[in-house]
Scaffold this motif. Sequence first.
Motif, PDB file in Angstrom:
ATOM      1  N   GLU A 106      47.387  36.718  29.168  1.00 15.41           N
ATOM      2  CA  GLU A 106      47.355  35.917  27.951  1.00 15.41           C
ATOM      3  C   GLU A 106      47.617  34.462  28.311  1.00 15.41           C
ATOM      4  OE1 GLU A 106      50.320  37.582  25.421  1.00 15.41           O
ATOM      5  OE2 GLU A 106      49.364  39.553  25.329  1.00 15.41           O
ATOM      6  N   LEU A 107      46.732  33.587  27.871  1.00 14.35           N
ATOM      7  CA  LEU A 107      46.851  32.175  28.189  1.00 14.35           C
ATOM      8  C   LEU A 107      46.971  31.332  26.924  1.00 14.35           C
ATOM      9  CD1 LEU A 107      44.141  31.599  30.983  1.00 14.35           C
ATOM     10  CD2 LEU A 107      46.616  31.792  31.279  1.00 14.35           C
ATOM     11  N   LEU A 108      47.826  30.327  27.007  1.00 17.40           N
ATOM     12  CA  LEU A 108      47.885  29.277  26.000  1.00 17.40           C
ATOM     13  C   LEU A 108      47.772  27.961  26.754  1.00 17.40           C
ATOM     14  CD1 LEU A 108      50.310  28.855  23.000  1.00 17.40           C
ATOM     15  CD2 LEU A 108      49.976  26.997  24.625  1.00 17.40           C
ATOM     16  N   ILE A 109      46.769  27.170  26.409  1.00 16.24           N
ATOM     17  CA  ILE A 109      46.514  25.901  27.095  1.00 16.24           C
ATOM     18  C   ILE A 109      46.503  24.788  26.059  1.00 16.24           C
ATOM     19  CG2 ILE A 109      44.902  24.610  28.543  1.00 16.24           C
ATOM     20  CD1 ILE A 109      43.717  27.294  29.444  1.00 16.24           C
TER      21      ILE A 109
ATOM     22  N   TYR B  53      44.676  19.718  21.490  1.00 20.90           N
ATOM     23  CA  TYR B  53      43.997  21.004  21.305  1.00 20.90           C
ATOM     24  C   TYR B  53      44.858  22.123  21.883  1.00 20.90           C
ATOM     25  CZ  TYR B  53      39.571  18.892  19.866  1.00 20.90           C
ATOM     26  OH  TYR B  53      38.584  18.216  19.180  1.00 20.90           O
ATOM     27  N   ARG B  54      44.863  23.245  21.190  1.00 21.07           N
ATOM     28  CA  ARG B  54      45.540  24.447  21.682  1.00 21.07           C
ATOM     29  C   ARG B  54      44.519  25.575  21.766  1.00 21.07           C
ATOM     30  NH1 ARG B  54      51.316  25.842  19.627  1.00 21.07           N
ATOM     31  NH2 ARG B  54      51.656  24.414  21.380  1.00 21.07           N
ATOM     32  N   TYR B  55      44.360  26.083  22.967  1.00 22.33           N
ATOM     33  CA  TYR B  55      43.414  27.176  23.206  1.00 22.33           C
ATOM     34  C   TYR B  55      44.194  28.411  23.630  1.00 22.33           C
ATOM     35  CZ  TYR B  55      39.810  29.978  25.550  1.00 22.33           C
ATOM     36  OH  TYR B  55      38.970  31.000  25.955  1.00 22.33           O
ATOM     37  N   GLU B  56      43.915  29.530  22.959  1.00 24.86           N
ATOM     38  CA  GLU B  56      44.571  30.793  23.295  1.00 24.86           C
ATOM     39  C   GLU B  56      43.519  31.866  23.513  1.00 24.86           C
ATOM     40  OE1 GLU B  56      48.367  31.466  20.828  1.00 24.86           O
ATOM     41  OE2 GLU B  56      47.246  30.002  19.632  1.00 24.86           O
TER      42      GLU B  56
ATOM     43  N   ILE C 156      29.878  43.044  39.249  1.00 27.26           N
ATOM     44  CA  ILE C 156      30.208  42.483  40.547  1.00 27.26           C
ATOM     45  C   ILE C 156      30.346  40.974  40.405  1.00 27.26           C
ATOM     46  CG2 ILE C 156      29.355  42.133  42.905  1.00 27.26           C
ATOM     47  CD1 ILE C 156      27.889  44.791  42.633  1.00 27.26           C
ATOM     48  N   GLY C 157      31.362  40.410  41.032  1.00 23.07           N
ATOM     49  CA  GLY C 157      31.572  38.969  40.949  1.00 23.07           C
ATOM     50  C   GLY C 157      32.923  38.611  40.378  1.00 23.07           C
ATOM     51  N   SER C 158      33.681  39.610  39.981  1.00 28.40           N
ATOM     52  CA  SER C 158      35.060  39.439  39.496  1.00 28.40           C
ATOM     53  C   SER C 158      35.190  38.328  38.462  1.00 28.40           C
ATOM     54  CB  SER C 158      36.017  39.185  40.676  1.00 28.40           C
ATOM     55  OG  SER C 158      35.692  37.985  41.351  1.00 28.40           O
ATOM     56  N   LYS C 159      34.391  38.432  37.417  1.00 29.33           N
ATOM     57  CA  LYS C 159      34.462  37.459  36.332  1.00 29.33           C
ATOM     58  C   LYS C 159      35.513  37.872  35.311  1.00 29.33           C
ATOM     59  CE  LYS C 159      29.514  36.410  36.613  1.00 29.33           C
ATOM     60  NZ  LYS C 159      28.228  36.453  35.875  1.00 29.33           N
ATOM     61  N   ALA C 160      36.059  36.867  34.635  1.00 31.03           N
ATOM     62  CA  ALA C 160      36.962  37.134  33.523  1.00 31.03           C
ATOM     63  C   ALA C 160      36.165  37.198  32.231  1.00 31.03           C
ATOM     64  CB  ALA C 160      38.010  36.043  33.427  1.00 31.03           C
ATOM     65  N   ILE C 161      36.566  38.099  31.348  1.00 29.97           N
ATOM     66  CA  ILE C 161      36.008  38.201  30.010  1.00 29.97           C
ATOM     67  C   ILE C 161      37.021  37.593  29.037  1.00 29.97           C
ATOM     68  CG2 ILE C 161      35.200  39.762  28.211  1.00 29.97           C
ATOM     69  CD1 ILE C 161      33.452  39.646  30.753  1.00 29.97           C
ATOM     70  N   PHE C 162      36.544  36.729  28.140  1.00 29.54           N
ATOM     71  CA  PHE C 162      37.421  36.054  27.190  1.00 29.54           C
ATOM     72  C   PHE C 162      37.424  36.822  25.865  1.00 29.54           C
ATOM     73  CE2 PHE C 162      35.981  32.883  30.200  1.00 29.54           C
ATOM     74  CZ  PHE C 162      37.141  32.192  30.509  1.00 29.54           C
ATOM     75  N   THR C 163      38.603  37.251  25.438  1.00 30.02           N
ATOM     76  CA  THR C 163      38.728  37.958  24.165  1.00 30.02           C
ATOM     77  C   THR C 163      39.792  37.261  23.310  1.00 30.02           C
ATOM     78  OG1 THR C 163      40.489  39.497  24.849  1.00 30.02           O
ATOM     79  CG2 THR C 163      38.219  40.101  25.399  1.00 30.02           C
ATOM     80  N   ASP C 164      39.762  37.569  22.018  1.00 30.28           N
ATOM     81  CA  ASP C 164      40.772  37.057  21.072  1.00 30.28           C
ATOM     82  C   ASP C 164      40.959  35.542  21.207  1.00 30.28           C
ATOM     83  OD1 ASP C 164      41.223  39.719  20.288  1.00 30.28           O
ATOM     84  OD2 ASP C 164      42.695  39.992  21.871  1.00 30.28           O
TER      85      ASP C 164
ATOM     86  N   GLY D 137      28.172  29.466  16.684  1.00 27.14           N
ATOM     87  CA  GLY D 137      27.356  29.922  17.794  1.00 27.14           C
ATOM     88  C   GLY D 137      28.086  30.975  18.604  1.00 27.14           C
ATOM     89  N   GLU D 138      27.325  31.659  19.455  1.00 25.06           N
ATOM     90  CA  GLU D 138      27.880  32.696  20.309  1.00 25.06           C
ATOM     91  C   GLU D 138      27.606  32.369  21.763  1.00 25.06           C
ATOM     92  OE1 GLU D 138      26.706  36.626  19.310  1.00 25.06           O
ATOM     93  OE2 GLU D 138      27.395  36.502  17.230  1.00 25.06           O
ATOM     94  N   LEU D 139      28.545  32.749  22.590  1.00 23.35           N
ATOM     95  CA  LEU D 139      28.427  32.533  24.025  1.00 23.35           C
ATOM     96  C   LEU D 139      28.534  33.875  24.737  1.00 23.35           C
ATOM     97  CD1 LEU D 139      30.884  29.495  24.338  1.00 23.35           C
ATOM     98  CD2 LEU D 139      28.394  29.390  24.511  1.00 23.35           C
ATOM     99  N   PRO D 140      28.068  33.949  25.988  1.00 22.05           N
ATOM    100  CA  PRO D 140      28.306  35.165  26.767  1.00 22.05           C
ATOM    101  C   PRO D 140      29.806  35.440  26.861  1.00 22.05           C
ATOM    102  CG  PRO D 140      26.727  33.741  27.877  1.00 22.05           C
ATOM    103  CD  PRO D 140      27.275  32.949  26.725  1.00 22.05           C
ATOM    104  N   GLU D 141      30.167  36.706  26.986  1.00 19.97           N
ATOM    105  CA  GLU D 141      31.581  37.068  26.953  1.00 19.97           C
ATOM    106  C   GLU D 141      32.376  36.516  28.133  1.00 19.97           C
ATOM    107  OE1 GLU D 141      31.741  41.309  26.941  1.00 19.97           O
ATOM    108  OE2 GLU D 141      30.828  41.523  28.923  1.00 19.97           O
ATOM    109  N   ASP D 142      31.676  36.068  29.178  1.00 20.82           N
ATOM    110  CA  ASP D 142      32.371  35.481  30.313  1.00 20.82           C
ATOM    111  C   ASP D 142      32.427  33.952  30.234  1.00 20.82           C
ATOM    112  OD1 ASP D 142      29.735  34.899  30.817  1.00 20.82           O
ATOM    113  OD2 ASP D 142      29.721  35.629  32.878  1.00 20.82           O
TER     114      ASP D 142
END
Length: 372
Positions: A90-93, A102-105, A114-122, A151-156
Amino acid sequence: MKLLHVKANHFKNCVDEFEIDFVARSKKTAEDKEYELQEIADDLYVYNTVAFVGKNASGKTTAVELLDACFSILGEFRLEAKPYSYDQVELLIDFFHENDIYRYETTLKNSDSIGSKAIFTDQKIQKKKYYKSNIKNIYSEEGFSEVKVSGELPEDTSNIFFILKKKQTRAIYFDSFGKGADTYRLLFAALKDYNISTDILGKVLTIFDENISDLQKLDDHNYKMLFYGQEKIVSDKELLYKLSSGTTKGMFLYILVVASLQNGFDLIVDEIENHFHKTLVENMISLYKDKTVNRQNATLIFTTHYCELLDLFNRQDNIFIAKAGEKIYLTNMYSGYDVRPELLKSRQFYQNVFQTAVNYEELMRLKKALKK
């Protein structure tokens, strides 16, 4: 854009609410404002240099890896190919951009691909206008309103894209391992990407090896150099042998310093003493403290075992002490310790004020065992 504050849960072996704050909170003298701090808005000051100190395995590298992850999200809007799991982090930036805070959570998940990507949720983005009068409550929930993204972005891909919109280098992370012979290709790529002149390269070369007066890239694995006044064609592996790995790492790191200072992005260096002589490290710190050189408000963030370097810092709030028990945690020197500012910081370390000294008894036990 300037990173102000990070809070993380479930990141590697860190305690929950693992926090790093770049906003200056202690008294700001005229000298501090000239050398230690940069004013990014009216009375909003962040640091020119930030240090993480502690003994081996205390979590210094973990702290700067967290910052690297946050800068990757802010700069590339993605997080991939990192040497740790993203799952349930969980990140808060908090960051400053165009006079707003700006506050991003978000909560991260590991990608199955393959590629060990992070998926952004919530994901959640909030902002509030910055006012000098609210500097003491800059992170308070009061005043924040949610930013609706269209708009929508890819989940990564992070929704921060809708705020910052353009990919940009926000920071470069230089780890303690080095890149071997591949360093030269990366060096010349940095020269091209950041429009650094060959004249600057020549000056950096002579800092580390006065016998080299010129170095030119022929292709990805071959180079032309003037060595003792004689022109030589060498491969990257031959060049690594001639220059030594220390010289090679030092040259590359100094070019990144130049790129950081000229372009205003932050530079993160893990174990800064691994790369060159203490005098050169002191010089690097001085470059970031000199406003005639650091005109773009770049910040140098580093980990170190050289506690003497901290005597170059007038302030204490830009120094974080890393410790590890069952979990890794940070303590800010200013807010967590009662140390008089006029005392040498290095002496406090040697007197073990921060409980960061090497265990002398264990060293003696090893010595006794070797005598048997």
